[in-house]
Design a protein around this motif. Structure first.
Motif, mmCIF file in Angstrom:
data_model
loop_
_atom_site.group_PDB
_atom_site.id
_atom_site.type_symbol
_atom_site.label_atom_id
_atom_site.label_comp_id
_atom_site.label_asym_id
_atom_site.label_seq_id
_atom_site.Cartn_x
_atom_site.Cartn_y
_atom_site.Cartn_z
ATOM 1 N N ASP B 21 0.836 -1.190 0.000
ATOM 2 C CA ASP B 21 0.000 0.000 0.000
ATOM 3 C C ASP B 21 0.876 1.247 0.000
ATOM 4 O O ASP B 21 2.101 1.161 -0.059
ATOM 5 N N PHE B 29 -5.181 -8.349 -1.637
ATOM 6 C CA PHE B 29 -6.496 -8.216 -2.238
ATOM 7 C C PHE B 29 -7.270 -9.490 -1.903
ATOM 8 O O PHE B 29 -6.785 -10.592 -2.148
ATOM 9 N N ASP B 30 -8.445 -9.295 -1.341
ATOM 10 C CA ASP B 30 -9.244 -10.465 -0.986
ATOM 11 C C ASP B 30 -9.839 -11.128 -2.217
ATOM 12 O O ASP B 30 -10.087 -12.304 -2.254
ATOM 13 N N GLU B 31 -10.089 -10.302 -3.239
ATOM 14 C CA GLU B 31 -10.699 -10.847 -4.442
ATOM 15 C C GLU B 31 -9.937 -10.339 -5.657
ATOM 16 O O GLU B 31 -9.355 -9.264 -5.631
ATOM 17 N N SER B 34 -10.839 -6.753 -6.803
ATOM 18 C CA SER B 34 -10.261 -5.564 -6.177
ATOM 19 C C SER B 34 -8.885 -5.273 -6.747
ATOM 20 O O SER B 34 -8.470 -4.128 -6.874
ATOM 21 N N ARG B 35 -8.169 -6.335 -7.061
ATOM 22 C CA ARG B 35 -6.864 -6.158 -7.704
ATOM 23 C C ARG B 35 -7.046 -5.510 -9.077
ATOM 24 O O ARG B 35 -6.327 -4.584 -9.437
ATOM 25 N N GLN B 37 -9.538 -3.712 -10.042
ATOM 26 C CA GLN B 37 -10.018 -2.342 -9.854
ATOM 27 C C GLN B 37 -8.840 -1.412 -9.537
ATOM 28 O O GLN B 37 -8.739 -0.320 -10.079
ATOM 29 N N TRP B 38 -7.957 -1.882 -8.647
ATOM 30 C CA TRP B 38 -6.762 -1.094 -8.302
ATOM 31 C C TRP B 38 -5.967 -0.781 -9.562
ATOM 32 O O TRP B 38 -5.548 0.346 -9.797
ATOM 33 N N HIS B 41 -7.926 1.646 -12.051
ATOM 34 C CA HIS B 41 -8.063 3.012 -11.539
ATOM 35 C C HIS B 41 -6.754 3.791 -11.644
ATOM 36 O O HIS B 41 -6.768 5.012 -11.753
#
Lengths: 89, 233
Positions: B21, B29-31, B34-35, B37-38, B41
């Motif tokens: 971070d 990342f739990d899923e 989310s990775r 998305q990171w 973005h």
């Protein structure tokens, strides 16, 4: 190391190295000192700096919308994930 | 350049979901989403600059799109190698540059297409032309500030055309230095050439570029010399 008084010719020789940040700190300080007191060299340096900035600006171009889609499709192929929220969310 | 072959052969399973971070700590990342998305973005705000840089390097929109898409794919597959997320942007541009250079080297091994001689640099190229000195010739007629007049009249497409007309070796060098901000030493390593070659290519590239801009300015009637009638158009 003591400051060196550069001539106009020496400054112009080093000008692009200076603008490209290739000079060591002492050399850069010597050039800057000259530019602060020499109007002709300052004018030349400003001209090259502005032109350099315009060249740098050519590195930004509006990416076509289909490129965004192509990238998402590509990433989908890797991870099989669903739709991704837009960047500003 | 095509994305179809190599990328279809990769596993569809997502890379390991681990990253650091902003504070340098390790972030999990739990899923996979989310990775993803990171990644997206951080990629989205850079895309115009990635595409623009690729366009300057390749000169062709379709090739630029290929370079960007291939670079994004490589970045996604290698995301675990990114130790510091704060460096994502520089890392992404480095992948883009290497992707282009790799393809450029492959193409240089092939015979050049007909009529492509103009893109080859010459040992006889001069590095002594300076636009500034041309603009300060005493017989030129100008309204107001010389530099202001020039920069106000210089269109983005004029500059892009002049850059695109440079021989590949010159164009790539000046783009790496002036657009991407690489040091001379970094450019030497990226291109696999001596530092002196980077310096000479850069100097000649600037000379040719400024000469081309000068010619464009004259053709557009931006500047008039003694032999042009003595009046501003």
């Amino acid at each position: 190391m003591s400051p060196t008084a550069l001539s106009c010719e020496e400054v112009i020789e080093r000008l692009f190295d200076y603008l490209d940040r290739e000079l060591d700190p002492q050399e850069a300080a010597d050039v800057e000192r000259h530019l602060h007191r020499c109007r002709d060299c300052f004018t030349r340096a400003e001209f090259e700096r502005r032109l350099r900035a315009r060249v740098a600006a050519t590195g930004t171009a509006k990416a076509p919308p289909w490129l965004y889609q192509r990238i998402r499709t590509l990433l989908d192929r890797f991870d099989g994930a669903g739709p991704i929220p837009p960047a500003d969310s | 350049m095509s994305l179809a072959g190599p990328f279809l052969s990769h596993s569809r399973s997502p890379p390991r979901a681990r990253c650091r971070d902003a504070t340098g700590g390790t972030m999990r990342f739990d899923e996979a989403a989310s990775r993803r998305q990171w990644f997206e973005h951080r990629l989205a705000p850079m895309l115009d600059r990635l595409y623009g840089t690729a366009l300057r390097l390749t000169r062709h929109p379709a090739d630029a799109e290929d370079v960007v898409a291939e670079s994004v794919a490589k970045a996604w597959m290698q995301l675990d190698r990114l130790r510091d997320p704060q460096r994502f942007e520089g890392w992404m541009f480095h992948i883009l540059t290497n992707t282009y250079i790799s393809e450029w080297r492959k193409r240089r091994c092939r015979p050049p297409p007909c009529g492509n001689d103009a893109t080859e640099p010459s040992e006889l190229d001069s590095d002594s032309f300076t636009l500034f000195q041309q603009l300060h010739q005493p017989f030129l007629l100008w309204w107001g500030s010389l530099e202001e007049q020039f920069f106000n009249s210089l269109l983005q497409e004029d500059l892009e055309r002049a850059l695109d007309a440079l021989p590949d070796a010159y164009r790539v060098t000046i783009v790496l230095v002036e657009v991407q901000g690489y040091t001379y030493e970094e450019v030497a390593k990226l291109l696999g050439v001596p530092l002196g070659t980077v310096r000479s290519r850069l100097s000649r590239a600037r000379s040719r570029l400024q000469s081309a801009l000068w010619e464009q300015a004259r053709e557009a009637g931006m500047v008039l010399g003694e032999g042009d009638g003595g009046e501003r158009r």
